[in-house]
Design a protein around this motif. Structure first.
Motif, PDB file in Angstrom:
ATOM      1  N   GLY A  48       0.849  -1.177   0.000  1.00 35.95           N
ATOM      2  CA  GLY A  48       0.000   0.000   0.000  1.00 35.95           C
ATOM      3  C   GLY A  48       0.886   1.229   0.000  1.00 35.95           C
ATOM      4  N   LEU A  49       0.405   2.293  -0.618  1.00 37.22           N
ATOM      5  CA  LEU A  49       1.138   3.562  -0.590  1.00 37.22           C
ATOM      6  C   LEU A  49       0.589   4.374   0.580  1.00 37.22           C
ATOM      7  N   LYS A  50       1.478   4.867   1.431  1.00 33.77           N
ATOM      8  CA  LYS A  50       1.061   5.637   2.604  1.00 33.77           C
ATOM      9  C   LYS A  50       0.036   6.704   2.202  1.00 33.77           C
ATOM     10  N   ASN A  51      -1.113   6.670   2.843  1.00 34.21           N
ATOM     11  CA  ASN A  51      -2.245   7.559   2.551  1.00 34.21           C
ATOM     12  C   ASN A  51      -2.795   7.396   1.128  1.00 34.21           C
ATOM     13  N   GLY A  52      -2.468   6.268   0.484  1.00 35.15           N
ATOM     14  CA  GLY A  52      -2.959   6.032  -0.870  1.00 35.15           C
ATOM     15  C   GLY A  52      -3.627   4.674  -1.003  1.00 35.15           C
ATOM     16  N   GLN A  53      -3.572   4.135  -2.219  1.00 34.01           N
ATOM     17  CA  GLN A  53      -4.250   2.871  -2.507  1.00 34.01           C
ATOM     18  C   GLN A  53      -3.408   1.661  -2.094  1.00 34.01           C
ATOM     19  N   THR A  54      -4.074   0.505  -2.101  1.00 35.80           N
ATOM     20  CA  THR A  54      -3.381  -0.765  -1.867  1.00 35.80           C
ATOM     21  C   THR A  54      -3.307  -1.523  -3.192  1.00 35.80           C
ATOM     22  N   GLY A  55      -2.453  -2.518  -3.231  1.00 34.05           N
ATOM     23  CA  GLY A  55      -2.304  -3.316  -4.444  1.00 34.05           C
ATOM     24  C   GLY A  55      -1.284  -4.407  -4.217  1.00 34.05           C
ATOM     25  N   THR A  56      -0.544  -4.763  -5.265  1.00 31.27           N
ATOM     26  CA  THR A  56       0.444  -5.830  -5.113  1.00 31.27           C
ATOM     27  C   THR A  56       1.824  -5.334  -5.518  1.00 31.27           C
ATOM     28  N   GLY A  57       2.824  -5.966  -4.954  1.00 37.28           N
ATOM     29  CA  GLY A  57       4.205  -5.665  -5.298  1.00 37.28           C
ATOM     30  C   GLY A  57       4.911  -6.954  -5.701  1.00 37.28           C
ATOM     31  N   ARG A  58       5.702  -6.878  -6.763  1.00 38.29           N
ATOM     32  CA  ARG A  58       6.475  -8.043  -7.195  1.00 38.29           C
ATOM     33  C   ARG A  58       7.944  -7.765  -6.906  1.00 38.29           C
ATOM     34  N   ILE A  59       8.581  -8.713  -6.230  1.00 37.77           N
ATOM     35  CA  ILE A  59       9.991  -8.508  -5.880  1.00 37.77           C
ATOM     36  C   ILE A  59      10.861  -8.766  -7.104  1.00 37.77           C
ATOM     37  N   GLU A  60      11.471  -7.685  -7.631  1.00 37.64           N
ATOM     38  CA  GLU A  60      12.306  -7.809  -8.835  1.00 37.64           C
ATOM     39  C   GLU A  60      13.740  -8.172  -8.479  1.00 37.64           C
ATOM     40  N   THR A  74      -4.372  -0.613  -6.885  1.00 35.07           N
ATOM     41  CA  THR A  74      -5.684  -0.813  -7.496  1.00 35.07           C
ATOM     42  C   THR A  74      -6.861  -0.572  -6.555  1.00 35.07           C
ATOM     43  N   ASP A  75      -6.674  -0.708  -5.239  1.00 34.38           N
ATOM     44  CA  ASP A  75      -7.820  -0.721  -4.316  1.00 34.38           C
ATOM     45  C   ASP A  75      -7.724   0.360  -3.251  1.00 34.38           C
ATOM     46  N   GLU A  76      -8.907   0.722  -2.739  1.00 33.05           N
ATOM     47  CA  GLU A  76      -8.941   1.670  -1.625  1.00 33.05           C
ATOM     48  C   GLU A  76      -8.680   0.920  -0.316  1.00 33.05           C
ATOM     49  N   PRO A  77      -8.048   1.592   0.647  1.00 32.29           N
ATOM     50  CA  PRO A  77      -7.854   0.957   1.966  1.00 32.29           C
ATOM     51  C   PRO A  77      -9.197   0.811   2.687  1.00 32.29           C
ATOM     52  N   PRO A  78      -9.249  -0.004   3.741  1.00 34.57           N
ATOM     53  CA  PRO A  78     -10.522  -0.187   4.462  1.00 34.57           C
ATOM     54  C   PRO A  78     -11.013   1.117   5.089  1.00 34.57           C
TER      55      PRO A  78
END
Lengths: 244, 244
Positions: A48-60, A74-78
């Motif tokens: 999740g981005l602090k004060n922003g949306q949540t989503g997924t992260g892929r470890i490169e 992609t998604d709003e936090p609860p």
């Protein structure tokens, strides 16, 4: 850590033709990925981005110094809880757990206040430093997969707080003081904005309760058992709000 | 410590013509009286006899080695919660707080069980020793002014527990598993006997949830936030029982 909370400062500058965000993970979060998640290159995890949306992260990329993630938001936090918590400053070892509980449960505004039974020394605890407070708030957010940072305010003087600041803080909210051994039982679950006051260990004095009552607050109890503040907070929030 | 919990072994033999009970206080309790309560000869405080009544104690003598109290027992302890808690064994540092929360809130029967996500090492924690478990139970009772000792049971094998022991433990009770991300919301406050199952950090596996369902258990969630077990327990108990 059910969600990796990423700050804007961790986002790497990318080529303008690249639509994906990249973030660098170091320190506590990297250690957690390595030791608890046993993360490996190619893994995906919730971010999740602090004060922003949540989503997924892929470890490169991943080594002992840093991890680079490609993130997709992609998604709003609860939803937040519609509550402002006002708490008699707890002893330091309890403080961090109280902050984590409240943050995980969705509280976005916490005021720690002085009171007759708050020991003077509590106010000089290193746990009240901005970084420590923020760290414990983030631990709560990461637990609950939330991104919206709560705010903590410290009020070292009881009377000026209640008389001068509380009216504005509690404007247009239900006003409750949880206080043992009063007549009214806990109100039922609500979605209305609420200001909830919780005393320090040992409780508020009658004078202090009276000062809240002067500001339109009503008292209620949560049964005959006297609970520690760190037990009472999750219990009170669960009673007062739906969590549905 | 809102109540000083006295064991039968602390009661002093008294002259048969003497109708008052006398008790000797040493160790942790004495230290607490001296340093936190700043107790002095002549003070009275709330006391309770382990598994017995509550009342008051008057400090007759007090020094750095012991205190002698005259005690009068008059009242029944608060009602127990009609719940049996079944919990995936938590990590040691969380264990003692979970026991204190549950004990303070009136739980009288706790079963810690194994589960896929319980780390093997948790089972060799010194905090699982009988004395440590009892100490944390007593801290919860002393907080909530209760006297009735809860029982803790340890079950190191998941399947034999669920298949062979759980049917008897949960007979004639409501059967609930708190589990994130299922469809049903938390049931409303009840006074019916209930068996409440709470997973370990990381949750139960689907196989494990299925095993509980085979035994007649239903799942419910408590909102979209994933809470730590030590936050979830006070919240779940507050949701499920009236505390009025």
């Amino acid at each position: 850590m059910n969600l990796l909370l990423i700050e804007k400062s961790q986002i790497l500058p990318t080529d303008p033709t690249d639509s994906l965000l990249k973030a660098k993970i170091e320190g506590r979060q990297l250690q957690h990925l390595l030791t608890i998640h046993k993360a490996q290159q190619g893994d995906t995890l919730k971010v999740g981005l602090k004060n922003g949306q949540t989503g997924t992260g892929r470890i490169e990329h991943l080594n002992n110094a840093e991890a680079i993630l490609t993130i997709t938001l992609t998604d709003e936090p609860p939803d937040a809880l519609p509550v402002k918590l006002i708490i008699g400053l707890p002893r330091p070892k309890m403080l961090k757990r109280i902050i984590q509980h409240a943050s995980a449960m969705g509280v976005k505004e916490i005021h720690f206040i002085n009171s007759f039974k708050v020991e003077k020394s509590f106010w000089s605890s290193p746990w009240l430093g901005t970084e420590k407070l923020e760290e414990n708030l983030i631990l709560g957010l990461e637990q609950a997969e939330d991104t919206r940072m709560p705010q903590i305010y410290l009020h070292k003087l009881f009377k000026p707080f209640v008389e001068d600041k509380l009216p504005e803080i509690s404007a247009n909210t239900q006003k409750w003081v949880a206080h043992p051994r009063v007549d009214s039982a806990c109100p039922v679950a609500t979605t209305q904005p609420t200001t909830l006051v919780i005393g320090p260990e040992g409780g508020f004095t009658e004078y202090e309760v009276g000062k809240f009552e002067e500001q339109g607050f009503s008292t209620f109890h949560m049964g005959s058992r006297i609970l520690r503040v760190e037990t009472a907070i999750p219990a009170l929030l669960a009673k007062l709000f739906p969590f549905a």
